[in-house]
Design an enzyme around this catalytic site. Structure first.
Site: not given
Ligand code: IMP
Length: 206
Positions: A11, A73, A155-157, A184
């Site tokens: 990552t 992921d 971050f994200g959702y 995670r």
């Molecule tokens: P990634 O696999 O970690 O890249 O996550 C895929 C999607 O899920 C991205 O849009 C991230 O922002 C969202 N995401 C992943 N982990 C989290 C989290 O812990 N909180 C909120 N959104 C998440």
């Protein structure tokens, strides 16, 4: 730094690196990130499941670096959307959306949905790949999608995800509180145990 007993986290995300590093710290291996390998750019996530994508990333990084690699992921599964966006969570609102675009699209999609039908979960898949083995683990946290964004952190959702038995969204929690229960962290704790057992069996890691 000795290259023996070094694990590469697949990552570029420094927050994930810190979180993963602290949970894996008692494995007795050096944990490094992709910042040490600038030649590795973003790896295309072409799988149709979280596990497939995690394996694609871990295999690619292992192949290029020759070192044991760990990739994750994550997806958000919303029951009323039949589990969507799931593996496509990063691209829910189109190609290269901002976190806000994804959050807004989710709130619009659920605008008529009552509180008790807004159930959802975050799921993280982790894959470890070295020259001897491929190991996978998953972590899940149940919760619901709120009606409005709440909180500034994360971050994200995070601003629209309220874990079950909580009154705060992930974005209203400190990192420490979130990392105690997150998808995670749960996947990493399982992987930490699996790897500990794996290393204790005497399998040398490259
Ligand atoms: P990634 O696999 O970690 O890249 O996550 C895929 C999607 O899920 C991205 O849009 C991230 O922002 C969202 N995401 C992943 N982990 C989290 C989290 O812990 N909180 C909120 N959104 C998440």
């Amino acid at each position: 730094m000795s290259r023996r007993k070094t694990l590469v986290l697949a990552t570029h995300n420094i927050h994930k690196q810190t979180e993963m590093n602290s949970i894996l710290s008692d494995l007795g291996v050096n944990v490094i990130g992709l910042d040490q390998f600038p030649e590795i750019k973003d790896i295309a996530e072409t799988g149709t499941t979280l596990i497939e994508n995690a394996l694609i990333k871990a295999r690619t990084v292992h192949k290029i670096t020759g070192l044991p690699s760990l990739a994750d992921d994550t997806g958000l599964e919303v029951d009323v959307l039949d589990g969507a966006p799931g593996v496509y969570s990063a691209r829910f609102a189109g190609e290269n959306p901002t976190f806000e675009d994804n959050v807004n699209k989710m709130l619009t999609a659920l605008s008529d949905i009552p509180d008790d039908k807004r159930t959802a979960r975050f799921r993280t898949a982790l894959a470890f790949v070295d020259s001897n083995s491929e190991l996978c683990e998953e972590g899940v946290i149940e919760g619901k999608i709120t009606e409005k964004p709440r909180g500034e952190d994360g971050f994200g959702y995070d601003p629209i995800f309220e874990p079950a038995n909580e009154t705060r969204t992930f974005a209203e929690m400190t990192n420490e509180d979130k990392n105690r229960i997150s998808h995670r962290a749960r996947a990493l704790e399982k992987m930490q145990k699996t790897l500990k057992h794996y290393f204790e069996k005497g399998v040398s890691i490259d």
